[in-house]
Design a protein around this motif. Structure first.
Motif, PDB file in Angstrom:
ATOM      1  N   LEU A  53       1.406  -1.178  -0.104  1.00 59.37           N
ATOM      2  CA  LEU A  53      -0.013   0.177  -0.065  1.00 59.37           C
ATOM      3  C   LEU A  53       1.091   1.464   0.234  1.00 59.37           C
ATOM      4  CD1 LEU A  53      -2.554   1.532   0.595  1.00 59.37           C
ATOM      5  CD2 LEU A  53      -2.021   1.502   2.598  1.00 59.37           C
ATOM      6  N   LEU A  54       0.916   2.095  -1.415  1.00 57.43           N
ATOM      7  CA  LEU A  54       1.363   3.299  -1.295  1.00 57.43           C
ATOM      8  C   LEU A  54       0.362   4.548  -0.974  1.00 57.43           C
ATOM      9  CD1 LEU A  54       3.860   2.836  -4.566  1.00 57.43           C
ATOM     10  CD2 LEU A  54       3.972   2.095  -1.950  1.00 57.43           C
ATOM     11  N   LEU A  55       0.767   5.189   0.020  1.00 60.87           N
ATOM     12  CA  LEU A  55       0.073   6.523   0.645  1.00 60.87           C
ATOM     13  C   LEU A  55       0.798   7.648   0.016  1.00 60.87           C
ATOM     14  CD1 LEU A  55      -1.174   5.828   4.060  1.00 60.87           C
ATOM     15  CD2 LEU A  55      -2.403   5.169   2.147  1.00 60.87           C
ATOM     16  N   ASN A  56       0.052   7.839  -1.107  1.00 59.86           N
ATOM     17  CA  ASN A  56       1.320   8.605  -2.345  1.00 59.86           C
ATOM     18  C   ASN A  56       0.757  10.081  -1.189  1.00 59.86           C
ATOM     19  OD1 ASN A  56       3.307   9.323  -3.943  1.00 59.86           O
ATOM     20  ND2 ASN A  56       1.736   9.222  -4.790  1.00 59.86           N
ATOM     21  N   LYS A  57       1.261  11.664  -1.803  1.00 54.00           N
ATOM     22  CA  LYS A  57       1.135  12.204  -2.009  1.00 54.00           C
ATOM     23  C   LYS A  57       0.832  13.582  -0.180  1.00 54.00           C
ATOM     24  CE  LYS A  57      -1.165  12.894  -6.208  1.00 54.00           C
ATOM     25  NZ  LYS A  57      -2.907  13.463  -7.046  1.00 54.00           N
ATOM     26  N   ALA A 150       5.857  11.346  -4.248  1.00 51.09           N
ATOM     27  CA  ALA A 150       6.321  11.320  -5.949  1.00 51.09           C
ATOM     28  C   ALA A 150       7.152  12.017  -6.201  1.00 51.09           C
ATOM     29  CB  ALA A 150       5.227  10.813  -6.990  1.00 51.09           C
ATOM     30  N   THR A 151       7.526  12.821  -6.189  1.00 51.90           N
ATOM     31  CA  THR A 151       8.546  13.966  -6.344  1.00 51.90           C
ATOM     32  C   THR A 151       9.458  14.185  -6.056  1.00 51.90           C
ATOM     33  OG1 THR A 151       7.541  15.785  -4.672  1.00 51.90           O
ATOM     34  CG2 THR A 151       6.583  15.337  -7.295  1.00 51.90           C
ATOM     35  N   ASP A 152       9.357  13.163  -4.791  1.00 52.03           N
ATOM     36  CA  ASP A 152      10.829  12.673  -3.956  1.00 52.03           C
ATOM     37  C   ASP A 152      11.172  11.911  -4.240  1.00 52.03           C
ATOM     38  OD1 ASP A 152      13.087  12.345  -1.908  1.00 52.03           O
ATOM     39  OD2 ASP A 152      11.656  12.580  -0.393  1.00 52.03           O
ATOM     40  N   THR A 153      12.727  11.803  -4.974  1.00 50.30           N
ATOM     41  CA  THR A 153      13.323  10.882  -5.751  1.00 50.30           C
ATOM     42  C   THR A 153      14.223   9.841  -5.069  1.00 50.30           C
ATOM     43  OG1 THR A 153      15.356  11.757  -5.661  1.00 50.30           O
ATOM     44  CG2 THR A 153      13.838  11.697  -7.747  1.00 50.30           C
ATOM     45  N   LYS A 154      14.581  10.457  -3.549  1.00 48.46           N
ATOM     46  CA  LYS A 154      15.798   9.532  -2.704  1.00 48.46           C
ATOM     47  C   LYS A 154      14.100   9.025  -1.937  1.00 48.46           C
ATOM     48  CE  LYS A 154      19.158  12.146  -0.791  1.00 48.46           C
ATOM     49  NZ  LYS A 154      19.586  13.096   0.098  1.00 48.46           N
ATOM     50  N   ASN A 155      13.012   9.228  -1.935  1.00 46.48           N
ATOM     51  CA  ASN A 155      11.951   8.463  -1.230  1.00 46.48           C
ATOM     52  C   ASN A 155      11.053   7.184  -1.991  1.00 46.48           C
ATOM     53  OD1 ASN A 155       9.260   8.523  -0.844  1.00 46.48           O
ATOM     54  ND2 ASN A 155       9.125   8.086   1.211  1.00 46.48           N
ATOM     55  N   ILE A 156      11.461   7.301  -3.463  1.00 43.72           N
ATOM     56  CA  ILE A 156      10.908   6.872  -4.348  1.00 43.72           C
ATOM     57  C   ILE A 156      11.333   5.643  -4.433  1.00 43.72           C
ATOM     58  CG2 ILE A 156      10.428   6.751  -7.097  1.00 43.72           C
ATOM     59  CD1 ILE A 156       7.708   7.671  -5.499  1.00 43.72           C
ATOM     60  N   LYS A 157      13.068   6.009  -4.822  1.00 47.12           N
ATOM     61  CA  LYS A 157      14.077   5.047  -4.916  1.00 47.12           C
ATOM     62  C   LYS A 157      14.052   3.974  -3.506  1.00 47.12           C
ATOM     63  CE  LYS A 157      17.615   7.573  -7.356  1.00 47.12           C
ATOM     64  NZ  LYS A 157      18.422   8.011  -7.414  1.00 47.12           N
ATOM     65  N   PHE A 158      13.977   4.671  -2.153  1.00 48.03           N
ATOM     66  CA  PHE A 158      14.051   3.930  -1.581  1.00 48.03           C
ATOM     67  C   PHE A 158      12.107   2.663  -1.203  1.00 48.03           C
ATOM     68  CE2 PHE A 158      11.834   3.008   3.165  1.00 48.03           C
ATOM     69  CZ  PHE A 158      13.121   2.348   3.953  1.00 48.03           C
ATOM     70  N   ILE A 159      11.587   3.045  -1.892  1.00 47.39           N
ATOM     71  CA  ILE A 159      10.085   2.473  -1.784  1.00 47.39           C
ATOM     72  C   ILE A 159      10.364   1.073  -3.378  1.00 47.39           C
ATOM     73  CG2 ILE A 159       7.328   2.483  -2.249  1.00 47.39           C
ATOM     74  CD1 ILE A 159       8.172   3.956   0.221  1.00 47.39           C
ATOM     75  N   ALA A 160      11.010   1.663  -4.171  1.00 46.12           N
ATOM     76  CA  ALA A 160      10.959   0.704  -5.323  1.00 46.12           C
ATOM     77  C   ALA A 160      12.156   0.101  -5.153  1.00 46.12           C
ATOM     78  CB  ALA A 160      11.882   1.612  -6.776  1.00 46.12           C
ATOM     79  N   LYS A 161      13.270   0.202  -3.665  1.00 49.39           N
ATOM     80  CA  LYS A 161      13.917  -1.048  -3.902  1.00 49.39           C
ATOM     81  C   LYS A 161      13.435  -2.317  -2.465  1.00 49.39           C
ATOM     82  CE  LYS A 161      18.166  -2.608  -2.826  1.00 49.39           C
ATOM     83  NZ  LYS A 161      17.748  -4.751  -3.754  1.00 49.39           N
ATOM     84  N   ALA A 162      12.772  -1.452  -1.441  1.00 54.61           N
ATOM     85  CA  ALA A 162      12.040  -2.172  -0.901  1.00 54.61           C
ATOM     86  C   ALA A 162      10.588  -2.960  -1.033  1.00 54.61           C
ATOM     87  CB  ALA A 162      10.564  -1.556   0.201  1.00 54.61           C
ATOM     88  N   VAL A 163       9.701  -2.709  -2.821  1.00 51.55           N
ATOM     89  CA  VAL A 163       9.441  -3.498  -3.356  1.00 51.55           C
ATOM     90  C   VAL A 163       9.635  -4.563  -4.344  1.00 51.55           C
ATOM     91  CG1 VAL A 163       7.628  -3.721  -5.168  1.00 51.55           C
ATOM     92  CG2 VAL A 163       7.452  -1.363  -3.380  1.00 51.55           C
ATOM     93  N   GLU A 164      10.656  -4.630  -4.909  1.00 52.08           N
ATOM     94  CA  GLU A 164      11.778  -5.457  -5.177  1.00 52.08           C
ATOM     95  C   GLU A 164      11.578  -6.280  -4.266  1.00 52.08           C
ATOM     96  OE1 GLU A 164      16.487  -5.395  -7.829  1.00 52.08           O
ATOM     97  OE2 GLU A 164      14.887  -3.132  -7.484  1.00 52.08           O
TER      98      GLU A 164
END
Length: 180
Positions: A53-57, A150-164
């Motif tokens: 679950l991604l709670l965005n914005k 979504a505009t915080d690239t560090k946050n999105i990279k962290f989330i993408a790594k966690a999902v991966e």
């Protein structure tokens, strides 16, 4: 399964034209997201799937909370008390408000969790609805949540790594290659 929900939609409405041609009604967007989440997790093909679950914005959510009270749209928020706090948090606190929204999604998920192992994915409740299975082990979880911007690239990279990492972990388990 990845489910993305907008935190900033708590004060927005959408027009529902299905009521009838003469009376359009409005629906709170966050309530609609919660209802959609409820429908999606009941899908029989997703009964054993982990939910991300991604709670965005979070940025817009934080800004809106300074001007609007979440309790105006969700009255039970006025009495919400996170487990980690001895007393209800301040009205404009984005962490408390975020935990409240997360608790709404978690409550829906918890309604579908059955007391059986993943092998009995067709367990039904009293109303005949399929319930989600319990984790196979104490360390396994069925639902993961992340607060995102979504505009915080560090946050999105962290989330993408966690999902991966989670997808890889599940694949290893599915093919009996996981280290115990």
């Amino acid at each position: 399964m990845i489910f993305v929900a907008s935190l900033s939609d708590f004060d927005q409405e959408l027009l529902d034209k299905t009521a009838n041609n003469y009376e359009d009604r409005t629906v709170n967007r966050m309530e609609e997201s919660l209802a959609l989440f409820n429908v999606v997790i009941q899908d029989r093909f997703l009964q054993t799937a982990s939910i991300i679950l991604l709670l965005n914005k979070t940025d817009i959510f934080q800004e809106k909370l300074q001007e609007r009270d979440l309790a105006d749209y969700f009255p039970d928020y006025a009495h919400f008390q996170p487990e980690s706090q001895p007393a209800p948090g301040p009205k404009k606190d984005p962490q408390t408000a975020g935990q409240y929204v997360l608790s709404k999604y978690m409550a829906i998920n918890d309604c579908h969790v059955a007391g059986k192992s993943a092998s009995s994915s067709t367990e039904k409740d009293e109303q005949g609805k399929v319930r989600r299975p319990q984790p196979n082990t104490e360390n396994e979880q069925l639902m993961f949540s992340h607060f995102t911007c979504a505009t915080d690239t560090k946050n999105i990279k962290f989330i993408a790594k966690a999902v991966e990492d989670r997808l890889l972990q599940e694949a290893l388990i599915d093919f009996n290659l996981a280290l115990v």
